[in-house]
Enzyme design. Sequence first.
Site, PDB file in Angstrom:
ATOM      1  N   GLU A   1       0.853  -1.842  13.130  1.00 49.51           N
ATOM      2  CA  GLU A   1       0.901  -3.306  13.220  1.00 49.51           C
ATOM      3  C   GLU A   1       1.263  -3.784  14.629  1.00 49.51           C
ATOM      4  O   GLU A   1       1.416  -4.985  14.844  1.00 49.51           O
ATOM      5  CB  GLU A   1       1.875  -3.853  12.177  1.00 49.51           C
TER       6      GLU A   1
ATOM      7  N   LYS B   1       3.428   1.783  16.245  1.00 51.35           N
ATOM      8  CA  LYS B   1       4.515   1.631  15.265  1.00 51.35           C
ATOM      9  C   LYS B   1       4.546   2.793  14.276  1.00 51.35           C
ATOM     10  O   LYS B   1       5.592   3.316  13.932  1.00 51.35           O
ATOM     11  CB  LYS B   1       4.309   0.313  14.517  1.00 51.35           C
ATOM     12  N   GLN B   2       3.386   3.171  13.785  1.00 50.12           N
ATOM     13  CA  GLN B   2       3.310   4.219  12.752  1.00 50.12           C
ATOM     14  C   GLN B   2       1.923   4.842  12.796  1.00 50.12           C
ATOM     15  O   GLN B   2       1.010   4.287  13.407  1.00 50.12           O
ATOM     16  CB  GLN B   2       3.587   3.614  11.382  1.00 50.12           C
TER      17      GLN B   2
ATOM     18  N   TRP C   1       0.837  -1.218   0.000  1.00 44.41           N
ATOM     19  CA  TRP C   1       0.000   0.000   0.000  1.00 44.41           C
ATOM     20  C   TRP C   1       0.861   1.253   0.000  1.00 44.41           C
ATOM     21  O   TRP C   1       0.389   2.354  -0.266  1.00 44.41           O
ATOM     22  CB  TRP C   1      -0.958   0.006   1.204  1.00 44.41           C
ATOM     23  N   ASP C   2       2.157   1.080   0.266  1.00 51.66           N
ATOM     24  CA  ASP C   2       3.099   2.190   0.249  1.00 51.66           C
ATOM     25  C   ASP C   2       2.978   2.994  -1.055  1.00 51.66           C
ATOM     26  O   ASP C   2       3.107   4.219  -1.065  1.00 51.66           O
ATOM     27  CB  ASP C   2       4.546   1.681   0.329  1.00 51.66           C
TER      28      ASP C   2
HETATM   29  C1  BGC Z   1       4.874  -1.232   7.590  1.00 43.98           C
HETATM   30  C2  BGC Z   1       3.842  -1.323   6.497  1.00 43.98           C
HETATM   31  C3  BGC Z   1       4.533  -1.216   5.148  1.00 43.98           C
HETATM   32  C4  BGC Z   1       5.657  -2.237   5.027  1.00 43.98           C
HETATM   33  C5  BGC Z   1       6.472  -2.047   3.767  1.00 43.98           C
HETATM   34  C6  BGC Z   1       5.923  -2.307   7.372  1.00 43.98           C
HETATM   35  O1  BGC Z   1       6.905  -2.217   8.371  1.00 43.98           O
HETATM   36  O2  BGC Z   1       4.272  -1.416   8.842  1.00 43.98           O
HETATM   37  O3  BGC Z   1       2.900  -0.282   6.630  1.00 43.98           O
HETATM   38  O4  BGC Z   1       3.607  -1.418   4.134  1.00 43.98           O
HETATM   39  O5  BGC Z   1       6.540  -2.100   6.118  1.00 43.98           O
HETATM   40  O6  BGC Z   1       7.055  -0.779   3.723  1.00 43.98           O
END
Ligand code: BGC
Length: 775
Positions: A488, A601-602, A357-358
């Site tokens: 996550e 985490k984000q 999804w990035d």
């Molecule tokens: C992130 C995801 C991301 C993936 C690839 C993961 O660590 O939590 O949001 O899509 O890395 O960049």
Amino acid sequence: MKQYLAIEPWRIVEKKYYPDYNEISESVFSIGNGKMGQRANFEEDFSGNTLQGNYLAGIYYPDKTRVGWWKNGYPDYFAKVLNAVNWIGLNIIVDGQLLDLATVEIQSFERILDMQQGVLKRIFTVLFPKGQIIEVKATRFYSMVYDEIGALSYQVKAVNFSGKVSITSYIDFNVRNEDANYDENFWTPLYQKIDQNIAIVSAKTLKTNFQVACGISNTFFHNNRFISIESPWTEESQKNSLTADFDLKKGDSCTIHKKSCTVSSFYYSPESFNEKIHEGLATAQKLGFEGLLEKQREYWIARWKESDIVIQDDVSAQQALRFNIFQLNQTYTGVDARLNIGPKGFTGEKYGGSTYWDTEAYCIPYYLSTAPQNVSRNLLIYRYNQLDKAIENAVKLGFKRGAALFPMVTMNGEECHNEWEITFEEIHRNGAIAYAIHDYVNYTGDRQYLIDYGLEVLIAISRFWAQRFNFSEEKQQYVMLGVTGPNEYENNVNNNWYTSYIAKWCLEYTEEIISYVQKQDPLKYQEIVNKTGFDPKNELQQWHSITTNIFFPIDDKRGVFLQQENFLDKELKPANQIPLEERPISQNWSWDRILRSCFIKQADVLQGLYMFEDHFDKQTLQRNYDFYEPMTVHESSLSPCIHAILAASIGYQDKAYELFMRTARLDLDDYNNDTNEGCHITSMAGTWMAFVKGFGGIKVTDGQLYVNPFLPKKWKAYSFTIGFRAQQLNVRVTPNEVAIEKGGNDPLTIMFKGQQVTLFEGVNTFHQPITLNQE
Ligand code: BGC
């Protein structure tokens, strides 16, 4: 955090050899051209630590999944980008001694990534055990103009001796991936041949049956004068080599110019490989190394014109920004709608070079503003072309009637991620794909896209949401259960605010686009209705009853949206209470401890506030930011940039600057201790967003461009360029004025710091203190 690279505005420079950081440098100094890319591996023999990597976009291997506890619905493979043919290899022998930087004495060493010209260079001198000193100058690039061509110039100079130097140039398809789950070799040999002094090797991938062939040609020079080499090629299994011997006098040099042409069944029928390689190498030979280099320079001059950002008097930030932009530009060029942007691009094996999804949430805004429209359009088409697979994927999970769940990770449209809490539950990715359609149409004004492609995707995604919500008798509202949000560090939660919000938005947006297409092009609308079996009356009614009655967890006392229904049951404390030696928690804490903690985490709720900023007032943004950011550990590279944009919008300028710097120098300073595995390419688009959206205050709402910049205290001035609706704008911000230079004849009306202004061709200057966010 490491700071071993020299700070310069246009170059990344490693000024001495750091053996312990070699794999980091191999990632950072990577080169690519959208179709191919490679790590900055040494050309000559090397027995030190290295991750060999030369990758071809679109060529992957479905590596059999390795999971501890199998769940129904798991994909049986993870798609991996392949380490492909090594065409750069050289053996250098000086009076019988092999050049290997891990064994000889290195007297000086520089590795340079010249971002202005798009080339990788090394200059070094070494002392051999028997006393000979040589100086080596190597320059290598993947041509942006001829995207099947790689070029290398490698010169060896006898510094203090007269003697024998031999250069063996080889091409070798005996290559492997380090991350193979079962230690399998992903390639099987096809053929090798020598044809008119071009050595070709070919192999095919197991299971996916991609065929690849690469040819090399060599030209040798003694003291820069061409010499013809008569010695024959040597053939070993999957490897062809040719040796040139030189008798050098002290001060003499010998040079090889090596060119490669790589072709694959992704583009050509295997029967035509030979012809294509000969054609490619004939063009390369005709131009010569210098000619190819000149074309490379011209390409990069033009590409920098569209995408450069200039910061006055902060070389560290300047270098970092250019590094991020450079990597993005060499990872994706938009020439082929079958290609996408892996989180590590062409710089490592991790994340398999697959699509996440990035792309939609982070990369599309970058390409929208800095590249021709078809580049971001191709990223949308990529998903459109995979719609059938997304529908199949949803069927496997029990969804019906044309509902689509796009994969969390994919190469060809099939899901290949297998951690149940992400594969099945991190479904917000569907929302980002719909959001990107909106983003593209809003930015470009290309509403025809909705008619031709967008609506079909939107209907399928909306159907998924409509089936994923369920009505709770208890709450008398629609709920979404068993979800993982972008954070996550919480899995399988109920009513993740972000996911429910984007789902609601998506259903409403689809409804709006349905009526647009119906009015605009009734015939095409009917065609879509027939193709998708869409039942306007019943489906729209069902969507409507959902969107008007969704349960959103909210804390009225604090005035914040809750990440999930039970978030407040957690022990809430700021991340700065975590002892430093326990950071990152992902590497130091047990998984259950992370899940039970409040640490994030984000961006999650804040991801939604960033995407839908216009739906909320400033106080709401601020309250949520103040609540969540302190609990955020930013352990995803995608995190600081979103927070930087929100901080800028709220007016937390110092925080915006701090988070921007963290995202910008992430790989150059190896902030997360993982750059050896590859660079964080997709988060580099986040760096760009943090700058242009955060500091530049650029946004487009209802097709109108907003410019609302501020100047971080540490900077004297900055400027950036964006393309908007076929016009090019250069925005220069200094303490007392903003100058917007506009190309093109048509006037453009924008919102500048809350006021409507019209820009004309040339420089439009606005005198005002711009240190405060005033909108
Ligand atoms: C992130 C995801 C991301 C993936 C690839 C993961 O660590 O939590 O949001 O899509 O890395 O960049």
